[in-house]
Design a protein around this motif. Structure first.
Motif, PDB file in Angstrom:
ATOM      1  N   VAL A 227     -14.872 -73.209  71.895  1.00  0.00           N
ATOM      2  CA  VAL A 227     -15.786 -72.630  72.554  1.00  0.00           C
ATOM      3  C   VAL A 227     -14.960 -70.931  72.705  1.00  0.00           C
ATOM      4  O   VAL A 227     -14.118 -71.035  73.290  1.00  0.00           O
ATOM      5  N   GLY A 228     -16.012 -70.048  72.277  1.00  0.00           N
ATOM      6  CA  GLY A 228     -15.196 -68.649  72.273  1.00  0.00           C
ATOM      7  C   GLY A 228     -15.628 -68.259  73.791  1.00  0.00           C
ATOM      8  O   GLY A 228     -16.333 -68.577  74.411  1.00  0.00           O
ATOM      9  N   GLU A 229     -15.106 -66.733  73.750  1.00  0.00           N
ATOM     10  CA  GLU A 229     -15.101 -66.216  75.238  1.00  0.00           C
ATOM     11  C   GLU A 229     -16.546 -66.156  75.640  1.00  0.00           C
ATOM     12  O   GLU A 229     -17.073 -66.109  76.938  1.00  0.00           O
ATOM     13  N   ASP A 230     -17.580 -65.730  74.737  1.00  0.00           N
ATOM     14  CA  ASP A 230     -18.950 -65.656  75.195  1.00  0.00           C
ATOM     15  C   ASP A 230     -19.683 -66.832  75.765  1.00  0.00           C
ATOM     16  O   ASP A 230     -20.053 -66.819  76.821  1.00  0.00           O
ATOM     17  N   GLY A 231     -19.239 -67.981  75.341  1.00  0.00           N
ATOM     18  CA  GLY A 231     -19.730 -69.173  75.751  1.00  0.00           C
ATOM     19  C   GLY A 231     -18.961 -69.570  76.954  1.00  0.00           C
ATOM     20  O   GLY A 231     -19.744 -70.109  77.913  1.00  0.00           O
ATOM     21  N   LEU A 232     -17.684 -69.279  77.151  1.00  0.00           N
ATOM     22  CA  LEU A 232     -16.766 -69.570  78.136  1.00  0.00           C
ATOM     23  C   LEU A 232     -17.298 -68.679  79.589  1.00  0.00           C
ATOM     24  O   LEU A 232     -17.182 -69.121  80.562  1.00  0.00           O
TER      25      LEU A 232
END
Length: 268
Positions: A227-232
């Motif tokens: 999961v990338g930072e946008d999703g995190l």
């Protein structure tokens, strides 16, 4: 007269069947929880000891009598050998995944969890876990995850995860089938890891967890993406609100800020 190679193959198949039976006997009711809050991490003889329970109950010991085993379900004919679990009704009717031979094991697949708290894009890695990815895509396309809540949040020292994938919202629901682990001894559960929850060896189903903070877990949970930072950012918002008080103790329970997956969209 069977050759040595045939005897080895027969023995291997027999052992695999026995392991599957033992896993089912030890879990008469599926508890697909990630290992509960790590109450203590103790250095013992140069190793790390994890004290773990699920839903406040210790894992029952496997029985030795084959006659007490639940009925075995159908198995798909391909390499992933998804196993129907007749004694564990699916939380949402979905059927079993296709199981082609060979299993696609190259490239990534994008799945976006569209939640009421914001989008959570997932990158599934077929090279890391081809059977797990194949199952997850099947469930997403079948709308299994749609309108389901993420039922567990942990904020304890060494265990920072958000767990989802159970339409019943209880932490005990599954898709009506299970499949084998795709683990490696050197797996790490760092921030952004996407992994499968389970109730013991080879009991993967539909529940998964997102690691929002580096966590200390034994390498028993299949890592199948990231999961990338946008999703995190979305996960962090839920984590920052903390969990409700639960049976597992402080720092482990339902998210105080509820999060519902309205739709899981497969991009490719």
């Amino acid at each position: 007269m069977p050759s040595n190679e045939q005897r080895r193959q027969n023995a291997k198949r027999k052992l695999e069947r026995q392991l599957e039976r033992r896993a089912q006997r030890a879990k008469r009711r599926r508890l697909l929880g990630v290992v509960s809050a790590i109450a203590a991490t103790v250095v013992v003889a140069g190793g790390v000891y994890y004290l773990a329970t699920r839903d406040g109950k210790t894992e029952p010991a496997a029985q030795s009598s084959e006659s007490s085993a639940p009925p075995e379900g159908k198995t798909t004919g391909g390499p992933c050998a998804y196993l129907e679990t007749p004694g564990e009704k699916a939380a949402k009717a979905v059927g079993m995944p296709d199981d082609p031979n060979p299993t696609p094991n190259q490239g990534t697949t994008q799945v976006t969890l569209k939640t009421d708290q914001g989008d959570v894009p997932l990158t599934l890695d077929r090279a890391k876990a081809p059977c797990t990815t194949q199952s997850f895509v099947h469930l997403a396309k079948a709308k299994y995850f749609d309108k389901t809540s993420c039922h567990r949040l942990t904020t304890t020292q060494g265990l920072k995860v958000l767990q989802c994938g159970d339409p019943s919202g209880t932490g005990s629901g599954g898709p009506g089938y299970s499949f084998k682990d795709e683990t490696k001894p050197d797996m790490k559960y760092t921030r952004g890891t996407l992994a499968m929850a389970n109730a013991g060896p080879n009991t993967n189903g539909s529940q998964f967890f997102i690691v929002y903070g580096d966590s200390q877990l034994p390498p028993n949970y299949t890592v199948f993406g990231s999961v990338g930072e946008d999703g995190l950012k979305t996960v962090d918002k839920v984590a920052n609100a903390g969990p409700e008080a639960g049976a597992r103790g402080e720092g482990d329970g339902k998210p105080k800020l509820p999060i519902t997956i309205n739709e899981a969209v497969v991009a490719n």
